[in-house]
Design an enzyme around this catalytic site. Structure first.
Site, PDB file in Angstrom:
ATOM      1  N   GLY A 112      24.422 -26.901   1.909  1.00  0.00           N
ATOM      2  CA  GLY A 112      25.122 -25.812   1.227  1.00  0.00           C
ATOM      3  C   GLY A 112      26.506 -26.216   0.737  1.00  0.00           C
ATOM      4  N   GLU A 115      25.858 -27.865  -2.466  1.00  0.00           N
ATOM      5  CA  GLU A 115      25.455 -26.792  -3.393  1.00  0.00           C
ATOM      6  C   GLU A 115      26.660 -25.970  -3.855  1.00  0.00           C
ATOM      7  OE1 GLU A 115      22.486 -25.527  -0.539  1.00  0.00           O
ATOM      8  OE2 GLU A 115      20.916 -25.746  -2.059  1.00  0.00           O
ATOM      9  N   GLU A 135      18.411 -31.328   3.928  1.00  0.00           N
ATOM     10  CA  GLU A 135      17.585 -30.246   4.477  1.00  0.00           C
ATOM     11  C   GLU A 135      16.244 -30.718   5.019  1.00  0.00           C
ATOM     12  OE1 GLU A 135      19.383 -30.038   1.723  1.00  0.00           O
ATOM     13  OE2 GLU A 135      20.477 -28.149   1.745  1.00  0.00           O
TER      14      GLU A 135
HETATM   15  N1  COA Z   1      26.097 -26.115  11.041  1.00  0.00           N
HETATM   16  C1  COA Z   1      26.638 -25.820  12.241  1.00  0.00           C
HETATM   17  N2  COA Z   1      27.457 -26.634  12.902  1.00  0.00           N
HETATM   18  C2  COA Z   1      27.730 -27.828  12.346  1.00  0.00           C
HETATM   19  C3  COA Z   1      27.204 -28.203  11.099  1.00  0.00           C
HETATM   20  C4  COA Z   1      26.356 -27.279  10.433  1.00  0.00           C
HETATM   21  N3  COA Z   1      25.834 -27.540   9.228  1.00  0.00           N
HETATM   22  N4  COA Z   1      27.642 -29.452  10.798  1.00  0.00           N
HETATM   23  C5  COA Z   1      28.430 -29.821  11.827  1.00  0.00           C
HETATM   24  N5  COA Z   1      28.486 -28.851  12.757  1.00  0.00           N
HETATM   25  C6  COA Z   1      29.237 -28.853  14.031  1.00  0.00           C
HETATM   26  C7  COA Z   1      28.586 -29.758  15.060  1.00  0.00           C
HETATM   27  O1  COA Z   1      27.518 -29.071  15.731  1.00  0.00           O
HETATM   28  C8  COA Z   1      29.757 -30.007  15.969  1.00  0.00           C
HETATM   29  O2  COA Z   1      29.987 -28.861  16.764  1.00  0.00           O
HETATM   30  P1  COA Z   1      30.313 -29.008  18.356  1.00  0.00           P
HETATM   31  O3  COA Z   1      31.614 -29.791  18.391  1.00  0.00           O
HETATM   32  O4  COA Z   1      30.451 -27.604  18.817  1.00  0.00           O
HETATM   33  O5  COA Z   1      29.180 -29.766  18.949  1.00  0.00           O
HETATM   34  C9  COA Z   1      30.922 -30.112  15.007  1.00  0.00           C
HETATM   35  O6  COA Z   1      30.515 -29.423  13.819  1.00  0.00           O
HETATM   36  C10 COA Z   1      31.284 -31.535  14.630  1.00  0.00           C
HETATM   37  O7  COA Z   1      30.123 -32.171  14.123  1.00  0.00           O
HETATM   38  P2  COA Z   1      29.531 -33.544  14.712  1.00  0.00           P
HETATM   39  O8  COA Z   1      28.072 -33.583  14.410  1.00  0.00           O
HETATM   40  O9  COA Z   1      29.921 -33.717  16.147  1.00  0.00           O
HETATM   41  O10 COA Z   1      30.321 -34.612  13.821  1.00  0.00           O
HETATM   42  P3  COA Z   1      29.847 -36.087  13.448  1.00  0.00           P
HETATM   43  O11 COA Z   1      31.042 -36.752  12.846  1.00  0.00           O
HETATM   44  O12 COA Z   1      29.200 -36.748  14.602  1.00  0.00           O
HETATM   45  O13 COA Z   1      28.724 -35.886  12.312  1.00  0.00           O
HETATM   46  C11 COA Z   1      27.765 -34.912  10.315  1.00  0.00           C
HETATM   47  C12 COA Z   1      29.064 -35.309  11.069  1.00  0.00           C
HETATM   48  C13 COA Z   1      28.191 -34.152   9.057  1.00  0.00           C
HETATM   49  C14 COA Z   1      26.984 -36.169   9.938  1.00  0.00           C
HETATM   50  C15 COA Z   1      26.888 -34.010  11.218  1.00  0.00           C
HETATM   51  O14 COA Z   1      27.715 -32.976  11.752  1.00  0.00           O
HETATM   52  C16 COA Z   1      25.735 -33.373  10.551  1.00  0.00           C
HETATM   53  O15 COA Z   1      24.737 -34.039  10.281  1.00  0.00           O
HETATM   54  N6  COA Z   1      25.822 -32.046  10.252  1.00  0.00           N
HETATM   55  C17 COA Z   1      24.746 -31.292   9.668  1.00  0.00           C
HETATM   56  C18 COA Z   1      24.604 -31.569   8.201  1.00  0.00           C
HETATM   57  C19 COA Z   1      23.417 -30.827   7.622  1.00  0.00           C
HETATM   58  O16 COA Z   1      22.279 -31.069   7.968  1.00  0.00           O
HETATM   59  N7  COA Z   1      23.715 -29.891   6.707  1.00  0.00           N
HETATM   60  C20 COA Z   1      22.696 -29.129   6.022  1.00  0.00           C
HETATM   61  C21 COA Z   1      22.439 -27.856   6.705  1.00  0.00           C
HETATM   62  S1  COA Z   1      21.144 -26.964   5.852  1.00  0.00           S
END
Ligand code: COA
Length: 260
Positions: A112, A115, A135
């Site tokens: 998103g 997007e 996704e």
């Molecule tokens: N929704 C909810 N929470 C999210 C999030 C999302 N899309 N993306 C990150 N967060 C949260 C993590 O759960 C974490 O929370 P916590 O500290 O309470 O555990 C916090 O943000 C930090 O993220 P973290 O994953 O620990 O950071 P990282 O540097 O290790 O990784 C990313 C960064 C962006 C690679 C990873 O967070 C990720 O893959 N996020 C999801 C991306 C995604 O799939 N987006 C599409 C959703 S449809």
């Protein structure tokens, strides 16, 4: 400007900066955050004091790391359709707004977040920005217009590849693909966006709004974009700004546009 839990708003010289402010969750778009953005977008449409907009994310790590996965995990088929449609409606409103909107992409722009950036009219990325539509990693397809806008911006083959692999790409790769307009250092990101927006705001506002309408018409299969352009051209010719622009050229001075 109202009080928001998940957004920071700053209005300076007609430019509204909207900062998605959930830094501990990498600025993920919760339903409440989307509702707040919807309210702000209404303000952008209605408030004549707002001339242009910058969207960015709080902190140095993320623009927006996607829709909030903890909320998505709870969706059923029935409410998922409404969830996607509400997000699409919001991003369509942004895309069709006649005031120029720039995404200042300061880190992860995933799902998103990518997007949201694509619904803005222009995208400037800092060197640490990362783009992706991950996704399929969650068993999903993009739901806020990603399959459509990514294809419009980078073409069918690359869009298929990026969405099917869920690969993240760098700011430089995004620029080479046409997904972003410019790449800057993190320090220069907001100044670059402000300079670009101020340049656009120095032009005739009515014409800028109609440019947005005409370019968007390319992607509306029910619309004859050439007719939209001819109508826009005619509309400009009846404006005070057209008189001012042509007179200023003839009189060898800078035009002063009023947006009328
Ligand atoms: N929704 C909810 N929470 C999210 C999030 C999302 N899309 N993306 C990150 N967060 C949260 C993590 O759960 C974490 O929370 P916590 O500290 O309470 O555990 C916090 O943000 C930090 O993220 P973290 O994953 O620990 O950071 P990282 O540097 O290790 O990784 C990313 C960064 C962006 C690679 C990873 O967070 C990720 O893959 N996020 C999801 C991306 C995604 O799939 N987006 C599409 C959703 S449809």
């Amino acid at each position: 400007m109202g009080t928001y839990e998940n957004l920071l708003l700053q209005l300076d010289n007609g430019i509204l900066t909207v900062t998605i402010n959930r830094e501990d969750k990498l600025n993920a778009l919760s339903v409440d955050t989307l509702r707040e953005i919807r309210n702000v977008v209404q303000q952008i449409y209605d408030d004549a004091a707002i001339k242009g907009v910058i969207f960015t994310g709080a902190g140095t790590k993320a623009f927006v790391a996607g829709a909030d996965i903890t909320e998505i995990a709870e969706l059923s088929e029935v409410n998922a359709r409404g969830f996607a449609e509400r997000g699409q409606e919001l991003f369509n409103l942004l895309e069709h707004c006649h005031k120029p909107i720039i995404a200042a992409v300061n880190g992860f722009a995933l799902g998103g977040g990518c997007e949201l950036a694509m619904a803005c009219h222009l995208r400037i990325a800092s060197t640490n920005a990362r783009f992706g539509q991950p996704e399929v990693n969650l068993g999903l397809v993009p739901g806020y217009g990603g399959t459509q806008r990514l294809t419009q911006l980078v073409g069918k083959g690359k869009a298929m590849e990026l969405i099917m692999t869920a690969d993240m790409i760098s700011a430089e790769t995004a620029k080479a693909l046409g997904l972003v307009n410019e790449v800057t250092s993190p320090e220069e990101l907001l100044p670059t966006c402000l300079a670009l927006l101020n340049k656009i705001l120095s032009k005739a506002p009515l014409a800028i709004g109609l440019v947005i309408e005409c370019v968007n018409a390319v992607f509306n299969k029910d619309e004859d974009g050439y007719q939209t352009e001819a109508n826009a051209f005619a509309r400009c010719c009846s404006s005070e700004d057209f008189l001012e622009g042509t007179n200023a050229f003839i009189e060898k001075r800078r035009p002063v546009f009023k947006g009328k």
